[in-house]
Design a protein around this motif. Structure first.
Motif, PDB file in Angstrom:
ATOM      1  N   VAL A   1      40.625  50.401 -46.248  1.00  0.00           N
ATOM      2  CA  VAL A   1      41.392  50.396 -47.673  1.00  0.00           C
ATOM      3  C   VAL A   1      40.605  50.717 -48.884  1.00  0.00           C
ATOM      4  N   ASN A   2      41.018  51.432 -49.540  1.00  0.00           N
ATOM      5  CA  ASN A   2      40.014  51.870 -50.856  1.00  0.00           C
ATOM      6  C   ASN A   2      40.388  50.731 -51.845  1.00  0.00           C
ATOM      7  N   ILE A   3      39.960  49.482 -51.658  1.00  0.00           N
ATOM      8  CA  ILE A   3      40.138  48.554 -52.460  1.00  0.00           C
ATOM      9  C   ILE A   3      39.172  47.416 -52.745  1.00  0.00           C
ATOM     10  N   GLY A   4      38.044  47.952 -52.471  1.00  0.00           N
ATOM     11  CA  GLY A   4      36.698  47.035 -52.720  1.00  0.00           C
ATOM     12  C   GLY A   4      36.327  46.081 -51.412  1.00  0.00           C
ATOM     13  N   GLY A   5      34.980  45.621 -51.518  1.00  0.00           N
ATOM     14  CA  GLY A   5      34.807  44.931 -50.187  1.00  0.00           C
ATOM     15  C   GLY A   5      34.496  45.765 -48.749  1.00  0.00           C
ATOM     16  N   THR A   6      34.354  45.184 -47.834  1.00  0.00           N
ATOM     17  CA  THR A   6      33.712  45.664 -46.646  1.00  0.00           C
ATOM     18  C   THR A   6      34.695  45.408 -45.578  1.00  0.00           C
ATOM     19  N   HIS A   7      34.961  46.579 -44.640  1.00  0.00           N
ATOM     20  CA  HIS A   7      35.929  46.479 -43.776  1.00  0.00           C
ATOM     21  C   HIS A   7      35.341  46.672 -42.199  1.00  0.00           C
ATOM     22  N   LEU A   8      35.580  45.545 -41.518  1.00  0.00           N
ATOM     23  CA  LEU A   8      34.962  45.552 -40.338  1.00  0.00           C
ATOM     24  C   LEU A   8      36.073  45.282 -39.076  1.00  0.00           C
ATOM     25  N   ARG A   9      35.586  45.688 -38.064  1.00  0.00           N
ATOM     26  CA  ARG A   9      36.516  45.442 -36.759  1.00  0.00           C
ATOM     27  C   ARG A   9      36.534  43.651 -36.638  1.00  0.00           C
ATOM     28  N   GLU A  10      35.171  43.103 -36.279  1.00  0.00           N
ATOM     29  CA  GLU A  10      35.054  41.760 -36.354  1.00  0.00           C
ATOM     30  C   GLU A  10      33.739  41.151 -36.809  1.00  0.00           C
ATOM     31  N   LEU A  11      33.590  40.088 -37.037  1.00  0.00           N
ATOM     32  CA  LEU A  11      32.130  39.721 -37.738  1.00  0.00           C
ATOM     33  C   LEU A  11      31.887  38.433 -36.997  1.00  0.00           C
ATOM     34  N   THR A  12      30.449  38.379 -36.600  1.00  0.00           N
ATOM     35  CA  THR A  12      29.870  36.988 -36.050  1.00  0.00           C
ATOM     36  C   THR A  12      28.940  36.476 -37.281  1.00  0.00           C
ATOM     37  N   LEU A  13      29.292  35.110 -37.282  1.00  0.00           N
ATOM     38  CA  LEU A  13      28.393  34.494 -38.058  1.00  0.00           C
ATOM     39  C   LEU A  13      27.985  33.218 -37.687  1.00  0.00           C
ATOM     40  N   GLY A  14      26.698  32.872 -37.337  1.00  0.00           N
ATOM     41  CA  GLY A  14      26.154  31.950 -36.674  1.00  0.00           C
ATOM     42  C   GLY A  14      26.978  31.581 -35.415  1.00  0.00           C
ATOM     43  N   PRO A  15      27.787  30.406 -35.093  1.00  0.00           N
ATOM     44  CA  PRO A  15      28.327  30.196 -33.898  1.00  0.00           C
ATOM     45  C   PRO A  15      29.640  30.711 -33.887  1.00  0.00           C
ATOM     46  N   LEU A  16      30.041  31.385 -35.095  1.00  0.00           N
ATOM     47  CA  LEU A  16      31.735  31.745 -35.114  1.00  0.00           C
ATOM     48  C   LEU A  16      31.872  33.219 -35.080  1.00  0.00           C
ATOM     49  N   LEU A  17      32.963  33.551 -34.328  1.00  0.00           N
ATOM     50  CA  LEU A  17      33.411  34.931 -34.162  1.00  0.00           C
ATOM     51  C   LEU A  17      34.599  35.034 -34.966  1.00  0.00           C
ATOM     52  N   PHE A  18      34.651  36.039 -36.011  1.00  0.00           N
ATOM     53  CA  PHE A  18      36.184  36.280 -36.662  1.00  0.00           C
ATOM     54  C   PHE A  18      36.584  37.620 -36.370  1.00  0.00           C
ATOM     55  N   ARG A  19      37.689  37.389 -35.751  1.00  0.00           N
ATOM     56  CA  ARG A  19      38.602  38.770 -35.404  1.00  0.00           C
ATOM     57  C   ARG A  19      39.989  38.605 -35.406  1.00  0.00           C
ATOM     58  N   HIS A  20      40.813  39.472 -35.408  1.00  0.00           N
ATOM     59  CA  HIS A  20      42.455  39.427 -35.782  1.00  0.00           C
ATOM     60  C   HIS A  20      43.074  38.673 -34.632  1.00  0.00           C
ATOM     61  N   ILE A  21      42.861  39.488 -33.356  1.00  0.00           N
ATOM     62  CA  ILE A  21      43.619  38.909 -32.319  1.00  0.00           C
ATOM     63  C   ILE A  21      42.708  38.285 -31.246  1.00  0.00           C
ATOM     64  N   ALA A  22      43.006  37.015 -30.946  1.00  0.00           N
ATOM     65  CA  ALA A  22      42.317  36.206 -29.903  1.00  0.00           C
ATOM     66  C   ALA A  22      42.249  37.133 -28.515  1.00  0.00           C
ATOM     67  N   GLN A  23      41.030  36.860 -27.837  1.00  0.00           N
ATOM     68  CA  GLN A  23      40.670  37.644 -26.569  1.00  0.00           C
ATOM     69  C   GLN A  23      40.412  36.595 -25.678  1.00  0.00           C
ATOM     70  N   ASP A  24      40.681  37.091 -24.323  1.00  0.00           N
ATOM     71  CA  ASP A  24      40.308  36.269 -23.178  1.00  0.00           C
ATOM     72  C   ASP A  24      38.729  35.871 -23.177  1.00  0.00           C
ATOM     73  N   GLY A  25      38.468  34.701 -22.751  1.00  0.00           N
ATOM     74  CA  GLY A  25      37.087  34.347 -22.593  1.00  0.00           C
ATOM     75  C   GLY A  25      36.198  34.298 -23.804  1.00  0.00           C
ATOM     76  N   ALA A  26      36.787  34.051 -25.061  1.00  0.00           N
ATOM     77  CA  ALA A  26      35.951  33.966 -26.241  1.00  0.00           C
ATOM     78  C   ALA A  26      35.576  32.623 -26.417  1.00  0.00           C
ATOM     79  N   GLU A  27      34.835  32.375 -27.056  1.00  0.00           N
ATOM     80  CA  GLU A  27      34.053  30.977 -27.265  1.00  0.00           C
ATOM     81  C   GLU A  27      33.716  31.140 -29.071  1.00  0.00           C
ATOM     82  N   GLY A  28      33.834  30.209 -29.679  1.00  0.00           N
ATOM     83  CA  GLY A  28      33.804  30.127 -31.023  1.00  0.00           C
ATOM     84  C   GLY A  28      34.660  31.103 -31.878  1.00  0.00           C
TER      85      GLY A  28
END
Length: 220
Positions: free
Chosen positions: A119-146
Motif C-alpha cells: 500500500v502506498n502509505i509509507g513503511g516497508t511491505h514484506l511477506r514475513e520477517l525474521t528477527l533473531g529467534p522470532l519469525l513474524f508472519r500473518h498466518i501460522a504454518q505447520d512446523g514453525a518455531e519461534g
C-alpha cells in the motif's frame, strides 16, 4: 505499563493489555489485524452500515501504545487494512495520522490475506520477517518455531466475580504465539474453535487482554 511478561524462544516479551506485543530488547512493538477501513468496506459492499469511527479509535489506541513504549520498530502483522480499496479510501486525516505515527520509526507492514499487496502509505511491505529467534508472519504454518502470527483473532473466556467474560487473547505454546486482533471492529474466534485447538499444543496458555492481562490454560 500493564502487561504480562514471558519468555518465548529465548526472547523476553510482554503481552500488553491493549493486544500489542512488546519486545523491549529490540525496542519493537507488534500489532496484528488492525482491519482499518472495515466500516467503509462493509458500506461499499452493501452491508449493514457501521459507525465510521473504527479507524480513528484504532489509531488512537496505537498512538497510546507508541507513546508508552517509544519503539524503534513497529510491525503490523497483516490484515492491517480490510482490503486494498479500503486502504486507498482512507480519508486524508487518517493517512496523515499514520504518516505522523511512522515518523522516525522502522515501520513494517506484513502481508495478510486481506491486504496481500503493498500500500502506498509509507513503511516497508514484506511477506514475513525474521528477527533473531522470532519469525513474524500473518498466518501460522505447520512446523514453525519461534513464530508470531495473527489472522485468527483469538478470544478466551475468563471468570471474574462469578461471571464469564470473553476477551481477545494471545495464544502461546513453545512453538508459536497467535496474536489477538487489534482493530476496533474485528470480532474474534473462541480459543476452543477446532482450528485453534488443533494448532496449539497441549498445555498452551491464553493471555487474556484487558486492564490487567492474565494467563490461563487455553480453553479447549
Amino acid at each position: 505499563m500493564n502487561g504480562y511478561d514471558f519468555t518465548f524462544a529465548g526472547a523476553r516479551l510482554t503481552a500488553l493489555g491493549s493486544g500489542a506485543l512488546w519486545w523491549r530488547e529490540r525496542r519493537l512493538l507488534c500489532v496484528s489485524d488492525l482491519h482499518l477501513g472495515k466500516s467503509e468496506r462493509i458500506a461499499r459492499r452493501g452491508g449493514t452500515p457501521l459507525p465510521p469511527y473504527e479507524v480513528a479509535d484504532t489509531l488512537d489506541r496505537l498512538s497510546a501504545d507508541l507513546e508508552r513504549t517509544a519503539p524503534e520498530t513497529v510491525i503490523c502483522l497483516g490484515d492491517s487494512f480490510d482490503d486494498a480499496e479500503a486502504a486507498r479510501a482512507l480519508p486524508e486525516p487518517a493517512r496523515l495520522r499514520i504518516a505522523t505515527l511512522q515518523a522516525g520509526l522502522r515501520w513494517v507492514w506484513i502481508e495478510g490475506n486481506h491486504d496481500p499487496g503493498p500500500v502506498n502509505i509509507g513503511g516497508t511491505h514484506l511477506r514475513e520477517l525474521t528477527l533473531g529467534p522470532l519469525l513474524f508472519r500473518h498466518i501460522a504454518q505447520d512446523g514453525a518455531e519461534g513464530e508470531i502470527s495473527g489472522h485468527y483473532h483469538p478470544k478466551a473466556a475468563l471468570r471474574l466475580r462469578g461471571r464469564s467474560l470473553s476477551r481477545p487473547a494471545f495464544l502461546l505454546d513453545q512453538d508459536r504465539i497467535v496474536m489477538p486482533a487489534y482493530g476496533t471492529y474485528t470480532g474474534g474466534l473462541r480459543s476452543d474453535a477446532p482450528v485453534l485447538a488443533r494448532l496449539m499444543r497441549p498445555g498452551a496458555l491464553a493471555i487474556v487482554t484487558g486492564p490487567s492481562p492474565v494467563a490461563v490454560p487455553m480453553p479447549r
